[in-house]
Scaffold this motif. Structure first.
Motif, mmCIF file in Angstrom:
data_model
loop_
_atom_site.group_PDB
_atom_site.id
_atom_site.type_symbol
_atom_site.label_atom_id
_atom_site.label_comp_id
_atom_site.label_asym_id
_atom_site.label_seq_id
_atom_site.Cartn_x
_atom_site.Cartn_y
_atom_site.Cartn_z
ATOM 1 N N ARG A 1 0.825 -1.209 0.000
ATOM 2 C CA ARG A 1 0.000 0.000 0.000
ATOM 3 C C ARG A 1 0.863 1.265 0.000
ATOM 4 O O ARG A 1 2.016 1.250 0.412
ATOM 5 C CB ARG A 1 -0.913 0.050 1.233
ATOM 6 C CG ARG A 1 -1.862 -1.113 1.417
ATOM 7 C CD ARG A 1 -2.738 -1.327 0.200
ATOM 8 N NE ARG A 1 -3.885 -2.175 0.418
ATOM 9 C CZ ARG A 1 -3.867 -3.500 0.461
ATOM 10 N NH1 ARG A 1 -2.754 -4.168 0.347
ATOM 11 N NH2 ARG A 1 -4.992 -4.177 0.628
ATOM 12 N N ASN A 2 0.258 2.360 -0.412
ATOM 13 C CA ASN A 2 0.877 3.676 -0.323
ATOM 14 C C ASN A 2 0.726 4.122 1.136
ATOM 15 O O ASN A 2 -0.368 4.464 1.581
ATOM 16 C CB ASN A 2 0.162 4.638 -1.275
ATOM 17 C CG ASN A 2 0.692 6.042 -1.207
ATOM 18 O OD1 ASN A 2 1.066 6.543 -0.148
ATOM 19 N ND2 ASN A 2 0.712 6.700 -2.347
ATOM 20 N N LEU A 3 1.830 4.105 1.874
ATOM 21 C CA LEU A 3 1.759 4.376 3.312
ATOM 22 C C LEU A 3 1.329 5.801 3.626
ATOM 23 O O LEU A 3 0.693 6.039 4.652
ATOM 24 C CB LEU A 3 3.095 4.049 3.982
ATOM 25 C CG LEU A 3 3.507 2.574 3.950
ATOM 26 C CD1 LEU A 3 4.825 2.375 4.690
ATOM 27 C CD2 LEU A 3 2.421 1.686 4.531
ATOM 28 N N MET A 4 1.644 6.744 2.758
ATOM 29 C CA MET A 4 1.186 8.129 2.978
ATOM 30 C C MET A 4 -0.345 8.173 2.937
ATOM 31 O O MET A 4 -0.974 8.794 3.789
ATOM 32 C CB MET A 4 1.775 9.068 1.931
ATOM 33 C CG MET A 4 1.330 10.500 2.108
ATOM 34 S SD MET A 4 1.864 11.254 3.658
ATOM 35 C CE MET A 4 3.553 11.587 3.265
ATOM 36 N N ARG A 5 -0.924 7.491 1.971
ATOM 37 C CA ARG A 5 -2.391 7.449 1.871
ATOM 38 C C ARG A 5 -2.998 6.748 3.088
ATOM 39 O O ARG A 5 -3.994 7.210 3.656
ATOM 40 C CB ARG A 5 -2.803 6.716 0.595
ATOM 41 C CG ARG A 5 -4.298 6.615 0.450
ATOM 42 C CD ARG A 5 -4.707 5.976 -0.859
ATOM 43 N NE ARG A 5 -6.039 5.443 -0.672
ATOM 44 C CZ ARG A 5 -6.362 4.162 -0.746
ATOM 45 N NH1 ARG A 5 -5.471 3.269 -1.056
ATOM 46 N NH2 ARG A 5 -7.586 3.772 -0.541
ATOM 47 N N VAL A 6 -2.394 5.632 3.493
ATOM 48 C CA VAL A 6 -2.880 4.902 4.669
ATOM 49 C C VAL A 6 -2.840 5.820 5.885
ATOM 50 O O VAL A 6 -3.787 5.886 6.665
ATOM 51 C CB VAL A 6 -2.064 3.620 4.918
ATOM 52 C CG1 VAL A 6 -2.492 2.951 6.212
ATOM 53 C CG2 VAL A 6 -2.195 2.651 3.747
ATOM 54 N N SER A 7 -1.746 6.548 6.037
ATOM 55 C CA SER A 7 -1.599 7.469 7.163
ATOM 56 C C SER A 7 -2.690 8.533 7.157
ATOM 57 O O SER A 7 -3.323 8.794 8.186
ATOM 58 C CB SER A 7 -0.215 8.121 7.117
ATOM 59 O OG SER A 7 -0.086 9.063 8.146
ATOM 60 N N LEU A 8 -2.906 9.128 6.008
ATOM 61 C CA LEU A 8 -3.920 10.182 5.903
ATOM 62 C C LEU A 8 -5.323 9.659 6.202
ATOM 63 O O LEU A 8 -6.125 10.340 6.836
ATOM 64 C CB LEU A 8 -3.886 10.803 4.508
ATOM 65 C CG LEU A 8 -2.656 11.646 4.195
ATOM 66 C CD1 LEU A 8 -2.629 12.029 2.722
ATOM 67 C CD2 LEU A 8 -2.614 12.883 5.070
ATOM 68 N N GLU A 9 -5.619 8.452 5.763
ATOM 69 C CA GLU A 9 -6.965 7.917 5.935
ATOM 70 C C GLU A 9 -7.212 7.284 7.302
ATOM 71 O O GLU A 9 -8.358 7.147 7.712
ATOM 72 C CB GLU A 9 -7.275 6.916 4.823
ATOM 73 C CG GLU A 9 -7.380 7.612 3.470
ATOM 74 C CD GLU A 9 -8.027 6.763 2.413
ATOM 75 O OE1 GLU A 9 -8.863 5.899 2.748
ATOM 76 O OE2 GLU A 9 -7.701 6.971 1.233
ATOM 77 N N THR A 10 -6.141 6.903 8.010
ATOM 78 C CA THR A 10 -6.322 6.233 9.306
ATOM 79 C C THR A 10 -5.970 7.098 10.506
ATOM 80 O O THR A 10 -6.375 6.803 11.621
ATOM 81 C CB THR A 10 -5.445 4.965 9.393
ATOM 82 O OG1 THR A 10 -4.065 5.350 9.300
ATOM 83 C CG2 THR A 10 -5.799 3.964 8.317
ATOM 84 N N GLY A 11 -5.160 8.139 10.270
ATOM 85 C CA GLY A 11 -4.686 8.942 11.389
ATOM 86 C C GLY A 11 -3.474 8.334 12.081
ATOM 87 O O GLY A 11 -2.989 8.870 13.075
ATOM 88 N N VAL A 12 -2.971 7.218 11.564
ATOM 89 C CA VAL A 12 -1.767 6.592 12.108
ATOM 90 C C VAL A 12 -0.571 7.278 11.437
ATOM 91 O O VAL A 12 -0.554 7.431 10.217
ATOM 92 C CB VAL A 12 -1.750 5.067 11.822
ATOM 93 C CG1 VAL A 12 -0.458 4.440 12.302
ATOM 94 C CG2 VAL A 12 -2.959 4.400 12.475
ATOM 95 N N SER A 13 0.402 7.686 12.227
ATOM 96 C CA SER A 13 1.515 8.445 11.652
ATOM 97 C C SER A 13 2.286 7.626 10.629
ATOM 98 O O SER A 13 2.382 6.393 10.715
ATOM 99 C CB SER A 13 2.467 8.925 12.747
ATOM 100 O OG SER A 13 3.295 7.868 13.189
ATOM 101 N N LEU A 14 2.850 8.328 9.658
ATOM 102 C CA LEU A 14 3.645 7.689 8.622
ATOM 103 C C LEU A 14 4.839 6.956 9.236
ATOM 104 O O LEU A 14 5.159 5.834 8.839
ATOM 105 C CB LEU A 14 4.117 8.726 7.603
ATOM 106 C CG LEU A 14 4.962 8.207 6.442
ATOM 107 C CD1 LEU A 14 4.208 7.152 5.642
ATOM 108 C CD2 LEU A 14 5.391 9.359 5.561
#
Length: 66
Positions: A12-25
């Motif tokens: 996955r694109n971790l930046m996108r995951v971070s933005l959508e989950t609120g979990v820091s990059l």
């Protein structure tokens, strides 16, 4: 459960995951690299919910490309 989440995050694109989950990059990068082996329950839950949501969108034809 955690190992399955980590394996799915690797593609996955971790930046996108971070933005959508609120979990820091940084947290996501540390999980994928194996430097964080004991994330909080909130982190696990947020990632699990994200992956389930993403999976349901893929199967309904609503997949988003990052």
């Amino acid at each position: 459960m955690l190992q399955k989440i980590i394996e799915q995050l690797k593609t996955r694109n971790l930046m996108r995951v971070s933005l959508e989950t609120g979990v820091s990059l940084v947290t996501l990068q540390n999980l994928v690299a194996g430097r964080n082996t004991n994330p909080t329950w909130r982190t696990i839950e947020a990632l699990d919910n994200f992956l389930k949501k993403e999976h349901s969108h893929e199967h309904s034809g609503e997949s988003k490309k990052a």
